[in-house]
Design an enzyme around this catalytic site. Structure first.
Site, PDB file in Angstrom:
ATOM      1  CG  ASN A   7      -1.732   1.232   1.393  1.00  0.00           C
ATOM      2  OD1 ASN A   7      -1.844   2.021   0.459  1.00  0.00           O
ATOM      3  ND2 ASN A   7      -2.313   1.424   2.575  1.00  0.00           N
ATOM      4  CG  HIS A  91      -5.907   2.049   5.064  1.00  0.00           C
ATOM      5  ND1 HIS A  91      -5.440   3.031   5.903  1.00  0.00           N
ATOM      6  CD2 HIS A  91      -4.925   1.127   4.958  1.00  0.00           C
ATOM      7  CE1 HIS A  91      -4.205   2.714   6.278  1.00  0.00           C
ATOM      8  NE2 HIS A  91      -3.864   1.568   5.716  1.00  0.00           N
ATOM      9  CD  GLU A  93      -2.902   5.652   6.592  1.00  0.00           C
ATOM     10  OE1 GLU A  93      -2.877   5.705   5.350  1.00  0.00           O
ATOM     11  OE2 GLU A  93      -1.997   5.105   7.262  1.00  0.00           O
ATOM     12  CD  GLU A 161      -3.628  -2.333   7.403  1.00  0.00           C
ATOM     13  OE1 GLU A 161      -2.497  -2.535   6.967  1.00  0.00           O
ATOM     14  OE2 GLU A 161      -4.309  -1.344   7.102  1.00  0.00           O
ATOM     15  N   GLY A 167       2.382   2.409  10.652  1.00  0.00           N
ATOM     16  CA  GLY A 167       3.348   3.497  10.469  1.00  0.00           C
ATOM     17  C   GLY A 167       4.068   3.903  11.741  1.00  0.00           C
ATOM     18  CB  SER A 203       5.053  -1.604  11.927  1.00  0.00           C
ATOM     19  OG  SER A 203       4.653  -0.266  12.144  1.00  0.00           O
TER      20      SER A 203
HETATM   21  P1  PGA Z   1       2.683   0.365   7.611  1.00  0.00           P
HETATM   22  O1  PGA Z   1       1.224   0.597   6.946  1.00  0.00           O
HETATM   23  O2  PGA Z   1       3.185  -0.950   7.057  1.00  0.00           O
HETATM   24  O3  PGA Z   1       3.501   1.535   7.137  1.00  0.00           O
HETATM   25  O4  PGA Z   1       2.494   0.337   9.067  1.00  0.00           O
HETATM   26  C1  PGA Z   1       0.336  -0.467   6.787  1.00  0.00           C
HETATM   27  C2  PGA Z   1      -0.952   0.031   6.190  1.00  0.00           C
HETATM   28  O5  PGA Z   1      -1.385   1.130   6.549  1.00  0.00           O
HETATM   29  O6  PGA Z   1      -1.566  -0.645   5.353  1.00  0.00           O
END
Ligand code: PGA
Length: 241
Positions: A7, A91, A93, A161, A167, A203
């Site tokens: 992603n 997601h 976000e 997630e 992140g 992560s």
């Molecule tokens: P990350 O993001 O691997 O940077 O933690 C995962 C995601 O948001 O799909």
């Protein structure tokens, strides 16, 4: 074979997209497979560059309506028109910064099923929710409006997630991830959804992907930051062999 999905979020320029795939395609072995969710504006170019390879290009979001006055949005028909038949939805976000509710995500999933586009549905709890012992209650609320459409999906793909792991460099432990994945699998089975692909995200790195992917209920990974560098992402794809 485990399923590995990158992603990119809102990253990369056009020339970086081209050079990424030059490197990534050269690394991929004949048995390797990967999905990569790229920004809308690069979807068509990425799909063209990756045609004839085992790399599937996915969108990061889609709107549930077929067409109309929805400024700034992209429909499933538009994705299909340019040969894209996979997308992320829900997601964290999108939920956090764009106010996508559980119900909105359910509408998107239903629209994907009707349009024949595969969805990777993302769910996960925040740190506050986990610390308050509400992880499974939150996940239940997120899953509840999805079951009817999930039951009609030709391929059910759910990404767990934990928001606190995205992140942040704080990966869930293999035990934490496995526990939640097993729980999600049970919930799906109770609703008659007997086959599912459950991805872990948050992560994931070349260093921790092997241990995570060795868990019985972790069927793959959704990788943000570590998917931005082709060599790192390839190391994770290789763990899926
Ligand atoms: P990350 O993001 O691997 O940077 O933690 C995962 C995601 O948001 O799909």
């Amino acid at each position: 074979m485990k399923m590995i999905c990158g992603n990119w979020k809102m990253n990369k320029s056009r020339s970086e997209v081209v050079s990424y795939f030059d490197t990534f395609k050269a690394l991929l072995g004949s048995q390797d497979q990967a999905l990569i969710a790229v920004p809308y504006v690069y979807l068509e170019e990425a799909r063209r560059i990756c045609s004839g390879t085992s790399i599937i290009i996915a969108a990061q979001n889609v709107h549930q309506q077929t067409s109309g006055a929805f400024t700034g949005e992209v429909s499933l028909a538009m994705l299909k028109d340019i040969g894209i038949d996979w997308t992320l939805i829900g997601h964290s976000e999108r939920r956090q910064y764009f106010n996508e509710t559980n119900e909105a995500v359910a509408l998107k999933l239903e629209a994907c099923v009707s349009a024949g586009v595969h969805a990777i549905v993302c769910i996960g709890e925040t740190l506050g929710q986990r610390e308050a012992g509400k992880t499974f209650a939150v996940l239940s609320e997120q899953l509840a409006p999805l079951y009817a459409s999930l039951g009609r999906c030709p391929r059910v793909v759910v990404a767990y997630e934990p928001v606190w792991a995205i992140g942040t460099g704080k990966t869930a432990t293999t035990e934490q991830a496995q526990e939640v994945h097993a729980w999600i699998r049970t919930q799906l089975k109770e609703k008659g959804i007997l086959t599912s692909t459950l991805l872990y995200g948050g992560s994931v790195t070349p260093q921790n992907s092997g241990a995570l992917l060795s868990q019985p209920d972790i069927d793959g990974a959704l990788v943000g930051g570590a998917s931005l560098k082709p060599a790192d992402f390839f190391e994770i794809v290789r763990c899926a062999r």
